[in-house]
Design a protein around this motif. Structure first.
Motif, PDB file in Angstrom:
ATOM      1  N   VAL A  42      33.019  29.748  51.173  1.00 22.37           N
ATOM      2  CA  VAL A  42      32.589  31.141  51.325  1.00 22.37           C
ATOM      3  C   VAL A  42      32.298  31.757  49.958  1.00 22.37           C
ATOM      4  O   VAL A  42      31.272  32.426  49.771  1.00 22.37           O
ATOM      5  N   ALA A  43      33.171  31.531  48.992  1.00 25.28           N
ATOM      6  CA  ALA A  43      32.966  32.083  47.649  1.00 25.28           C
ATOM      7  C   ALA A  43      31.686  31.524  47.026  1.00 25.28           C
ATOM      8  O   ALA A  43      30.912  32.270  46.411  1.00 25.28           O
ATOM      9  N   MET A  46      28.680  33.244  48.589  1.00 21.51           N
ATOM     10  CA  MET A  46      28.486  34.598  48.064  1.00 21.51           C
ATOM     11  C   MET A  46      27.915  34.559  46.659  1.00 21.51           C
ATOM     12  O   MET A  46      27.005  35.325  46.321  1.00 21.51           O
ATOM     13  N   ARG A  47      28.438  33.666  45.827  1.00 19.30           N
ATOM     14  CA  ARG A  47      27.946  33.570  44.443  1.00 19.30           C
ATOM     15  C   ARG A  47      26.515  33.044  44.377  1.00 19.30           C
ATOM     16  O   ARG A  47      25.856  33.192  43.358  1.00 19.30           O
ATOM     17  N   GLY A  48      26.054  32.444  45.461  1.00 24.29           N
ATOM     18  CA  GLY A  48      24.676  31.974  45.513  1.00 24.29           C
ATOM     19  C   GLY A  48      23.671  33.103  45.666  1.00 24.29           C
ATOM     20  O   GLY A  48      22.474  32.912  45.475  1.00 24.29           O
ATOM     21  N   GLU A  53      29.220  38.822  42.129  1.00 26.43           N
ATOM     22  CA  GLU A  53      30.466  38.384  41.501  1.00 26.43           C
ATOM     23  C   GLU A  53      31.617  38.744  42.428  1.00 26.43           C
ATOM     24  O   GLU A  53      31.644  39.836  42.996  1.00 26.43           O
ATOM     25  N   ILE A  54      32.549  37.842  42.586  1.00 24.08           N
ATOM     26  CA  ILE A  54      33.718  38.111  43.410  1.00 24.08           C
ATOM     27  C   ILE A  54      34.789  38.706  42.504  1.00 24.08           C
ATOM     28  O   ILE A  54      35.224  38.082  41.542  1.00 24.08           O
ATOM     29  N   ILE A  67      39.744  38.612  52.740  1.00 22.03           N
ATOM     30  CA  ILE A  67      39.038  39.817  52.339  1.00 22.03           C
ATOM     31  C   ILE A  67      38.538  39.590  50.909  1.00 22.03           C
ATOM     32  O   ILE A  67      39.323  39.301  50.009  1.00 22.03           O
ATOM     33  N   TYR A  68      37.238  39.710  50.743  1.00 21.49           N
ATOM     34  CA  TYR A  68      36.595  39.496  49.447  1.00 21.49           C
ATOM     35  C   TYR A  68      36.069  40.832  48.930  1.00 21.49           C
ATOM     36  O   TYR A  68      35.316  41.507  49.629  1.00 21.49           O
TER      37      TYR A  68
END
Length: 101
Positions: A42-43, A46-48, A53-54, A67-68
């Motif tokens: 998942v991270a 998202m970073r793709g 940025e997480i 929860i991100y």
């Protein structure tokens, strides 16, 4: 005099350029996180998305939920792009409102 006019004209062009992009933050709830590699997947999704940025990853209310907290440039990405990146990897996701987290 020509240099002054050229300088003033350059400043006019710069003034007409829209304001720079602003950093936005959203909180994304993700389900079906059954192992550490799920959170990694998942991270990475998202970073793709450009500029994402997480900021933080928290445990959700129930087992398998995460929860991100995500920051992104609003000129390069939007919440739908981030959610769709997670959905494309097979995980349910939604933007949480402040009272949902």
């Amino acid at each position: 005099m020509k240099n002054i006019l050229l300088t003033l004209s350059a400043l006019g062009v710069l003034a007409a350029v829209p304001a720079s992009a602003a950093e936005q933050r959203i909180t994304v709830g993700v389900g079906e996180l059954t192992c550490p590699s799920c959170s990694f997947t998942v991270a990475a999704a998202m970073r793709g998305v450009p500029s994402v940025e997480i900021v933080d990853i928290l445990e959700g209310r129930s087992w398998g939920e995460g929860i991100y907290v995500v920051a992104y440039d609003d000129q390069a990405a939007d919440p739908d792009m981030i959610i769709n990146a997670v959905l494309a990897n097979g995980y349910p996701a939604e933007v949480l409102q402040p009272d949902d987290s």
